[in-house]
Design a protein around this motif. Structure first.
Motif, mmCIF file in Angstrom:
data_model
loop_
_atom_site.group_PDB
_atom_site.id
_atom_site.type_symbol
_atom_site.label_atom_id
_atom_site.label_comp_id
_atom_site.label_asym_id
_atom_site.label_seq_id
_atom_site.Cartn_x
_atom_site.Cartn_y
_atom_site.Cartn_z
ATOM 1 N N LEU A 88 0.884 -1.200 -0.163
ATOM 2 C CA LEU A 88 0.153 -0.071 -0.066
ATOM 3 C C LEU A 88 0.882 1.244 -0.057
ATOM 4 N N GLN A 89 2.005 1.123 0.487
ATOM 5 C CA GLN A 89 2.900 2.440 0.469
ATOM 6 C C GLN A 89 3.426 2.857 -0.782
ATOM 7 N N THR A 90 3.863 1.723 -1.605
ATOM 8 C CA THR A 90 4.459 2.213 -3.060
ATOM 9 C C THR A 90 3.366 1.848 -4.270
ATOM 10 N N GLY A 91 2.463 0.925 -4.071
ATOM 11 C CA GLY A 91 1.661 0.692 -4.987
ATOM 12 C C GLY A 91 2.290 -0.587 -6.077
ATOM 13 N N LEU A 92 3.174 -1.107 -5.562
ATOM 14 C CA LEU A 92 3.939 -2.015 -6.302
ATOM 15 C C LEU A 92 3.239 -3.419 -5.575
ATOM 16 N N TYR A 93 3.473 -4.580 -6.419
ATOM 17 C CA TYR A 93 3.111 -5.947 -5.840
ATOM 18 C C TYR A 93 4.134 -6.027 -4.652
ATOM 19 N N ASN A 94 3.478 -6.921 -3.823
ATOM 20 C CA ASN A 94 4.370 -7.431 -2.539
ATOM 21 C C ASN A 94 5.265 -8.636 -2.656
ATOM 22 N N HIS A 95 6.340 -8.892 -1.860
ATOM 23 C CA HIS A 95 7.044 -10.154 -2.248
ATOM 24 C C HIS A 95 6.339 -11.408 -2.222
ATOM 25 N N THR A 96 5.321 -11.652 -1.657
ATOM 26 C CA THR A 96 4.513 -12.831 -1.755
ATOM 27 C C THR A 96 4.161 -13.202 -3.272
ATOM 28 N N VAL A 97 3.484 -11.874 -3.739
ATOM 29 C CA VAL A 97 3.116 -11.937 -5.265
ATOM 30 C C VAL A 97 4.400 -12.298 -5.813
ATOM 31 N N LEU A 98 5.457 -11.657 -5.785
ATOM 32 C CA LEU A 98 6.669 -11.950 -6.644
ATOM 33 C C LEU A 98 6.979 -13.164 -6.587
ATOM 34 N N PHE A 99 6.981 -14.009 -5.278
ATOM 35 C CA PHE A 99 7.222 -15.353 -5.529
ATOM 36 C C PHE A 99 6.220 -16.254 -6.152
ATOM 37 N N GLU A 100 4.806 -15.892 -6.299
ATOM 38 C CA GLU A 100 4.074 -16.691 -6.977
ATOM 39 C C GLU A 100 4.153 -16.489 -8.479
ATOM 40 N N TYR A 101 4.488 -14.955 -8.839
ATOM 41 C CA TYR A 101 4.640 -14.608 -10.085
ATOM 42 C C TYR A 101 5.903 -15.441 -10.939
ATOM 43 N N LEU A 102 6.901 -15.298 -10.115
ATOM 44 C CA LEU A 102 8.246 -16.045 -10.650
ATOM 45 C C LEU A 102 7.952 -17.645 -10.550
ATOM 46 N N GLN A 103 7.217 -18.222 -9.601
ATOM 47 C CA GLN A 103 7.151 -19.690 -9.665
ATOM 48 C C GLN A 103 6.274 -19.958 -10.900
ATOM 49 N N SER A 104 5.069 -19.158 -11.097
ATOM 50 C CA SER A 104 4.226 -19.782 -12.142
ATOM 51 C C SER A 104 4.889 -19.225 -13.512
ATOM 52 N N LEU A 105 5.717 -18.289 -13.370
ATOM 53 C CA LEU A 105 6.389 -18.011 -14.807
ATOM 54 C C LEU A 105 7.777 -19.017 -15.117
ATOM 55 N N LEU A 106 8.286 -19.446 -14.079
ATOM 56 C CA LEU A 106 9.390 -20.619 -14.521
ATOM 57 C C LEU A 106 8.930 -21.974 -14.517
ATOM 58 N N MET A 107 7.727 -22.188 -13.946
ATOM 59 C CA MET A 107 7.292 -23.525 -14.081
ATOM 60 C C MET A 107 7.405 -24.425 -15.338
ATOM 61 N N ASN A 108 6.925 -23.786 -16.380
ATOM 62 C CA ASN A 108 6.761 -24.530 -17.678
ATOM 63 C C ASN A 108 7.587 -23.979 -18.759
ATOM 64 N N ARG A 109 8.560 -22.870 -18.179
ATOM 65 C CA ARG A 109 9.340 -22.268 -19.133
ATOM 66 C C ARG A 109 10.526 -22.640 -19.684
ATOM 67 N N GLU A 110 10.496 -22.619 -21.252
ATOM 68 C CA GLU A 110 11.686 -23.219 -21.950
ATOM 69 C C GLU A 110 12.904 -22.784 -21.764
ATOM 70 N N ARG A 111 13.842 -23.489 -21.859
ATOM 71 C CA ARG A 111 15.293 -22.649 -21.587
ATOM 72 C C ARG A 111 15.743 -21.802 -22.329
ATOM 73 N N ASP A 112 15.203 -21.707 -23.565
ATOM 74 C CA ASP A 112 15.727 -20.676 -24.465
ATOM 75 C C ASP A 112 14.931 -19.390 -24.263
ATOM 76 N N GLN A 113 13.964 -19.404 -23.434
ATOM 77 C CA GLN A 113 13.121 -18.094 -23.032
ATOM 78 C C GLN A 113 13.643 -17.455 -22.049
ATOM 79 N N LYS A 114 14.861 -16.528 -22.212
ATOM 80 C CA LYS A 114 15.547 -16.060 -21.142
ATOM 81 C C LYS A 114 14.634 -14.925 -20.316
#
Length: 596
Positions: free
Chosen positions: A433-459
């Motif tokens: 709420l102070q910055t309007g950015l996502y919090n650290h929990t959402v960061l973990f979720e977002y990265l996990q879902s992003l990397l879960m099925n990501r191909e190795r050539d997708q940097k």
């Protein structure tokens, strides 16, 4: 509850086994003279007896079924043994052979031994009963004696298994199922009579041996028929599965209609929970929403149990972090998670144990199994989950079932969007709420879902940023000035990245940025732009600067935790270089990384 129920079943089977052993002992005493005569016959033809033991062992381990019902196949071996050496020899032989039956039916060794003992004594007893019928009628007419023996054996089996044993373990048969099970075994046993008649007419051990070999084609036919029956059952199951899938998809099509009708969101969610128990084959369902701000899961809808139980579950809701601990790759089915009983300890007060359908097999659902389907919003962030328990068919979820449930989960997310109350909770849970950015929990979720099925050539690049000397600013100028410094850095980040890039507040003075579909040159440009931004406050005489650590997927790490760790270590090195410095994880030598 599972352990208590298993113990109760074991004790029930043990009591039945003891009762059967007592009856067998009484029979042995009553017919000891006949048993003695049979033992003498064994000494005269030991090789023939060993051969029949082998045939009995093979037939006992052939799984023959008819219309989904298993038939007692060991009569192929034990009935000939009863006619050549005597019925009591067959009864004692069945005690040993059935106890040593190939394959293990239960994971708990005590339950397995009790089950084997119960089944062995059960077979010995029914063959004893069949032997008594044959013993008294054989001098009158051997065929009538054989039919009477088979009838006695099947009636005894119906009482000991179809009624007593299945009653103990909770299996109930309808009248039609009971009659079908009885007739299948009875007709199959009668089909052996021609071979028995051939043995009875044989006047020498050679002919008896030939008669035994005549059973081998029957064993082959039995095995072949069993395979055909199994395939037919598999086809039927596949047709039923497709039919069930079609019915579920029809139910899914009704949800948008309810949404267009502007059904109240809370009522709509309750209706959807009921659909999970009514149309999707589960006894219990709970829809949960993450309240990350308070690190709790909110139970927002339920079906299958009473309101009092639901209130108990609401009071004992699990933490958000504990749900993320369950999201391991080894438990993953599609994008959902199935945690088998015993794999991870689940707090008993947070869970519900109710009624379960008992089935056998590796795919059987156990009372402490956990199955949940994540609720993912359009940005790929997990905002909650659906928890399902006790499938009506007693089986663990398949990949196809899970994918259909994930479609259903997307409709639940749409329903949550209609509720201002739940949207406010979701917003507070995701946004700092102070910055309007996502919090650290959402960061973990977002990265996990992003990397879960990501191909190795997708940097993918992860930037970890830290405000230089923020503690000094807070201590010297006060926290109000420190808060202004944070907002200036946030504005600098927002103006330096693209709209599609992801930015989050990782901690007090740390931030994270995720950059996809971007070249190394562009990453360096973003880093340079953030660090070259002139960030002055009227309250400060010096410039505000940030240090940045950069990690790259897949070169530096393959999962989100390791990627964050790499970027964090690179940030540590950048901070040690001075203000407004940056460092790529690849620049850190392995021997130095160990000391960070």
């Amino acid at each position: 509850m599972m352990k208590g129920k298993s113990k109760k079943e074991s004790m029930g089977l043990l009591r039945t086994s003891i009762a059967q052993i007592v009856i067998i002992i009484l029979f042995s005493i009553a017919f000891h003279s006949s048993i003695g005569i049979e033992i003498k016959g064994l000494k005269e033809m030991p090789s023939l007896f060993v051969l029949l033991l082998a045939v009995s062992f093979i037939s006992d381990n052939v799984r023959f079924g008819f219309r989904g019902r298993k038939t007692i196949s060991n009569v192929v071996g034990f009935l000939p043994m009863a006619f050549i050496f005597g019925p009591f020899t067959a009864a004692y032989s069945s005690l040993v052979i059935v106890f040593l039956r190939v394959g293990r039916r239960h994971k708990e060794w005590i339950r397995e031994i009790v089950g084997r003992l119960n089944r062995a004594t059960h077979y010995a007893l029914i063959y004893f009963i069949a032997g008594i019928f044959f013993h008294y009628l054989k001098d009158y007419n051997v065929i009538i004696a054989a039919i009477a023996a088979i009838t006695g054996y099947r009636l005894a089996n119906s009482i000991l298994v179809d009624y007593i044993e299945w009653h103990i373990v909770g299996i109930r048969l309808t009248r039609k199922e009971f009659l079908l099970t009885f007739l299948t075994d009875y007709i199959f046993a009668l089909a052996i009579l021609p071979f028995i008649a051939l043995m009875w007419m044989a006047k020498s051990s050679i002919l008896e041996l030939a008669a035994i070999y005549s059973l081998l084609p029957l064993l082959y036919m039995l095995y072949h028929t069993s395979n055909v029956e199994r395939l037919a059952n598999e086809l039927k199951e596949e047709r039923d599965r497709i039919k069930g899938l079609n019915e579920k998809l029809i139910e899914l099509s009704k949800i948008p209609v309810l949404m267009r009708a502007r059904t109240h969101p809370e009522k709509l969610l309750s209706h959807m929970a009921n659909m999970l128990t009514k149309n999707f084959g589960y006894r219990y369902a709970v829809i949960n929403l993450f309240d990350v701000e308070n690190d709790r899961s909110m139970r927002v809808a339920y079906s299958g149990f009473d309101k009092e139980e639901f209130e108990r579950l609401k009071r004992n809701a699990p933490t958000v972090s504990s749900r993320f601990e369950l999201m391991r790759d080894e438990f993953k089915i599609s994008n959902s998670y199935f945690i088998p009983q015993g794999a991870i300890e689940i707090k008993r007060e947070e869970s519900f144990t109710g009624e379960y359908t008992p089935v056998k097999g590796d795919d059987a659902w156990l009372p402490e199994d956990v199955f949940f389907i994540p609720l993912i919003d359009e940005s790929g962030i997990m905002i909650g989950y659906i928890s399902l328990d006790s499938p009506l068919d007693g089986k663990r979820p398949t990949l196809m079932d899970t994918k259909v449930l994930e479609i259903f989960a997307s409709e639940v997310v749409s329903a949550l969007k209609l509720s201002e109350k739940f949207q406010e909770i979701i917003y507070r849970s995701q946004i700092d709420l102070q910055t309007g950015l996502y919090n650290h929990t959402v960061l973990f979720e977002y990265l996990q879902s992003l990397l879960m099925n990501r191909e190795r050539d997708q940097k993918l690049y992860l930037l970890m940023l830290d405000i230089d000397d923020l503690k000094y600013i807070n201590d010297t100028y006060g926290h109000l000035v420190g808060d202004k410094a944070i907002k200036l850095v946030v504005n600098s980040i927002k103006s330096s990245v693209r709209k599609k890039d992801f930015a989050a507040r990782y901690g007090g003075d740390e931030f994270a940025v995720v950059l996809e579909d971007i070249t190394l040159e562009r990453v360096k440009a973003v880093v340079d732009k953030i660090q070259r931004s002139t960030l002055f406050l009227d309250d400060l005489d010096e410039q505000i600067t940030v240090s940045i650590g950069i990690a790259l997927f897949p070169d530096d790490a393959l999962n989100y935790k390791a990627l964050i760790d790499k970027a964090d270590k690179a940030l540590y090195v950048a901070k040690n270089r001075g203000k407004a410095q940056s460092c790529f994880a690849i620049e850190i030598p392995p021997e130095k990384e160990k000391n960070i």
